[in-house]
Design an enzyme around this catalytic site. Sequence first.
Site, PDB file in Angstrom:
ATOM      1  N   CYS A  96       0.828  -1.080  -0.061  1.00 33.99           N
ATOM      2  CA  CYS A  96      -0.238  -0.017  -0.015  1.00 33.99           C
ATOM      3  C   CYS A  96       0.943   1.331   0.108  1.00 33.99           C
ATOM      4  O   CYS A  96       2.150   0.993  -0.251  1.00 33.99           O
ATOM      5  CB  CYS A  96      -0.839  -0.053   1.061  1.00 33.99           C
ATOM      6  SG  CYS A  96      -0.290  -0.012   2.763  1.00 33.99           S
ATOM      7  N   CYS A 170      -5.513   0.489  -3.968  1.00 36.17           N
ATOM      8  CA  CYS A 170      -4.770   1.791  -4.239  1.00 36.17           C
ATOM      9  C   CYS A 170      -5.705   2.917  -4.793  1.00 36.17           C
ATOM     10  O   CYS A 170      -6.639   2.556  -5.432  1.00 36.17           O
ATOM     11  CB  CYS A 170      -3.821   1.536  -5.630  1.00 36.17           C
ATOM     12  SG  CYS A 170      -2.513   0.213  -5.321  1.00 36.17           S
ATOM     13  N   CYS A 174      -1.534   2.133  -8.704  1.00 31.62           N
ATOM     14  CA  CYS A 174      -0.717   1.191  -8.187  1.00 31.62           C
ATOM     15  C   CYS A 174       0.540   0.974  -9.023  1.00 31.62           C
ATOM     16  O   CYS A 174       0.633   1.355  -9.958  1.00 31.62           O
ATOM     17  CB  CYS A 174      -1.281  -0.261  -8.094  1.00 31.62           C
ATOM     18  SG  CYS A 174      -2.742  -0.324  -7.280  1.00 31.62           S
TER      19      CYS A 174
END
Length: 217
Positions: A96, A170, A174
């Site tokens: 993340c 996301c 991403c």
Amino acid sequence: MSKNWYPVIDYEKCAGCMVCNDMCRHGVYKPTGPEGKPEVVYGNGCIEGCHGCERQCPQGAISYFGDDGTRDIDYNYETYKPELKCTGKPKVAFLCVHNSCRSQIAEALGKLLAGDVFESYSAGTALKDRINPDAVRMMKALYQIDMEQTQRNKLLKHIPEPDVVIFMGCNVSCPYVPCQYAENWGLDDPSGKDDEAFRFTIREIHRHILELKEKLR
């Protein structure tokens, strides 16, 4: 039977609308070049195979092939078992943006619940100075895991090259991370929310970890 599917883009038919990128939850398509047309970056990793993007783009702009040449592959994503080529247990990277909450929880639960099947790592693209204190507190309460003692914030370059990449969800684009298989779990960041939001996110990560364990077993 095909084990993976490969999306192929005919750029003469592609209008560059990027609907495929907007609809795909698993990071197969990314915009590239001055025209902003899509590029396939997880061609044989993500196996969602929903083909939803094909309904809105010009006919024939996207085609799908199985690795045995079969067209129009449609897998049951929830029970699909990817075939990985790796030495020892596959390395799973949970990613993340800040590597402070969701990915840290996933790393901890991966080690706890699936350490016999895969190795768990987490990383981010822009670090915060500490793991989210509410995530730390909730993981202590629910699993007796002290993430401040067992884990740390890490950038992608600080973890081994993964066989499997899991995007936690996301809110921005991403990153492209080479791997053999990828998923996007689409989880909202509970940071700044109440304990129930954290419990929900932790329960969802727990569930996803067990599903991933069965896929990679």
